[in-house]
Scaffold this motif. Structure first.
Motif, PDB file in Angstrom:
ATOM      1  N   ASP A  82       0.373  -1.225   0.028  1.00 33.12           N
ATOM      2  CA  ASP A  82       0.234  -0.318  -0.203  1.00 33.12           C
ATOM      3  C   ASP A  82       0.723   1.379   0.589  1.00 33.12           C
ATOM      4  OD1 ASP A  82      -1.759   2.055   0.080  1.00 33.12           O
ATOM      5  OD2 ASP A  82      -2.270   1.718   2.619  1.00 33.12           O
ATOM      6  N   ASP A  86      -4.825   7.244  -1.960  1.00 34.97           N
ATOM      7  CA  ASP A  86      -6.216   7.810  -1.432  1.00 34.97           C
ATOM      8  C   ASP A  86      -7.526   7.312  -2.940  1.00 34.97           C
ATOM      9  OD1 ASP A  86      -6.272   9.701  -2.213  1.00 34.97           O
ATOM     10  OD2 ASP A  86      -7.140  10.850  -0.449  1.00 34.97           O
ATOM     11  N   ALA A  87      -8.623   7.250  -2.680  1.00 35.00           N
ATOM     12  CA  ALA A  87      -9.398   6.610  -4.039  1.00 35.00           C
ATOM     13  C   ALA A  87      -9.467   8.278  -4.736  1.00 35.00           C
ATOM     14  CB  ALA A  87     -10.591   6.639  -3.788  1.00 35.00           C
ATOM     15  N   LEU A  90      -6.484   8.752  -7.452  1.00 34.92           N
ATOM     16  CA  LEU A  90      -6.750   8.354  -7.695  1.00 34.92           C
ATOM     17  C   LEU A  90      -7.672   8.982  -9.283  1.00 34.92           C
ATOM     18  CD1 LEU A  90      -6.518   4.264  -7.054  1.00 34.92           C
ATOM     19  CD2 LEU A  90      -5.249   5.746  -8.158  1.00 34.92           C
ATOM     20  N   ILE A  96     -11.418   5.910 -14.723  1.00 34.57           N
ATOM     21  CA  ILE A  96     -11.104   4.347 -14.692  1.00 34.57           C
ATOM     22  C   ILE A  96     -12.013   2.996 -15.040  1.00 34.57           C
ATOM     23  CG2 ILE A  96     -10.327   2.908 -12.600  1.00 34.57           C
ATOM     24  CD1 ILE A  96      -9.417   6.191 -10.989  1.00 34.57           C
ATOM     25  N   GLU A  97     -11.645   2.086 -15.608  1.00 32.88           N
ATOM     26  CA  GLU A  97     -11.958   0.962 -15.583  1.00 32.88           C
ATOM     27  C   GLU A  97     -11.886  -0.021 -14.828  1.00 32.88           C
ATOM     28  OE1 GLU A  97     -13.646   0.421 -19.363  1.00 32.88           O
ATOM     29  OE2 GLU A  97     -14.364   2.716 -19.376  1.00 32.88           O
ATOM     30  N   ASP A  98     -12.413  -1.030 -14.450  1.00 34.31           N
ATOM     31  CA  ASP A  98     -11.427  -2.246 -14.222  1.00 34.31           C
ATOM     32  C   ASP A  98     -10.622  -2.328 -13.452  1.00 34.31           C
ATOM     33  OD1 ASP A  98     -13.620  -4.125 -14.829  1.00 34.31           O
ATOM     34  OD2 ASP A  98     -13.367  -4.515 -17.181  1.00 34.31           O
ATOM     35  N   ASN A  99     -10.505  -1.000 -12.975  1.00 35.98           N
ATOM     36  CA  ASN A  99      -9.246  -0.622 -11.138  1.00 35.98           C
ATOM     37  C   ASN A  99      -7.866  -0.271 -12.223  1.00 35.98           C
ATOM     38  OD1 ASN A  99      -9.187  -0.765  -8.976  1.00 35.98           O
ATOM     39  ND2 ASN A  99      -8.354  -2.645  -8.373  1.00 35.98           N
ATOM     40  N   GLN A 100      -8.531   0.291 -13.613  1.00 36.12           N
ATOM     41  CA  GLN A 100      -7.089   0.404 -14.605  1.00 36.12           C
ATOM     42  C   GLN A 100      -7.272   1.626 -15.131  1.00 36.12           C
ATOM     43  OE1 GLN A 100      -6.524  -2.082 -17.551  1.00 36.12           O
ATOM     44  NE2 GLN A 100      -6.210  -4.254 -16.423  1.00 36.12           N
ATOM     45  N   PHE A 101      -6.254   2.950 -15.469  1.00 29.12           N
ATOM     46  CA  PHE A 101      -6.795   3.860 -16.212  1.00 29.12           C
ATOM     47  C   PHE A 101      -7.021   3.680 -17.370  1.00 29.12           C
ATOM     48  CE2 PHE A 101      -4.008   5.332 -12.135  1.00 29.12           C
ATOM     49  CZ  PHE A 101      -4.754   6.583 -11.791  1.00 29.12           C
TER      50      PHE A 101
END
Length: 108
Positions: A82, A86-87, A90, A96-101
């Motif tokens: 970690d 923080d969110a 990001l 962001i889609e599926d935890n990816q930029f």
């Protein structure tokens, strides 16, 4: 004639020919002028003469060495960490889609 065959052939012969240099240039996809071929002919011949000198050295009293400093490549196990992002931070980075930029395509 493959490059390794040419090397073996050249090491056993005393002269490298202009056609040998032209063949090596073709294998390397180089286009050389006649002047460059003559220049490289003498340079490659000098290299092979030096290799002949190295091959004549008696190294039977020496162990093969691949590393002399004693240093080793030290690696760690790859573990998720970690980094305190923080969110909200990001979300400033874009979509962001599926935890990816998701970024605009750069290469066509």
């Amino acid at each position: 004639m493959s490059a390794s065959c040419l090397l073996q052939y050249t090491l056993t012969m005393s002269k490298i020919t202009a056609s040998d240099v032209a063949h090596l240039a073709k294998l390397a996809r180089l286009s050389l002028t006649d002047i460059e071929i003559k220049k490289f002919q003498s340079e490659i011949e000098a290299i092979f003469e030096f290799v002949d000198q190295l091959q004549s050295v008696d190294v039977s009293d020496y162990e093969p060495t691949d590393q002399v400093s004693g240093l080793k490549n030290i690696t760690r196990n790859d573990q998720p960490q970690d980094f305190g992002v923080d969110a909200a931070g990001l979300l400033k980075g874009g979509r962001i889609e599926d935890n990816q930029f998701i970024v605009e395509r750069v290469i066509e």
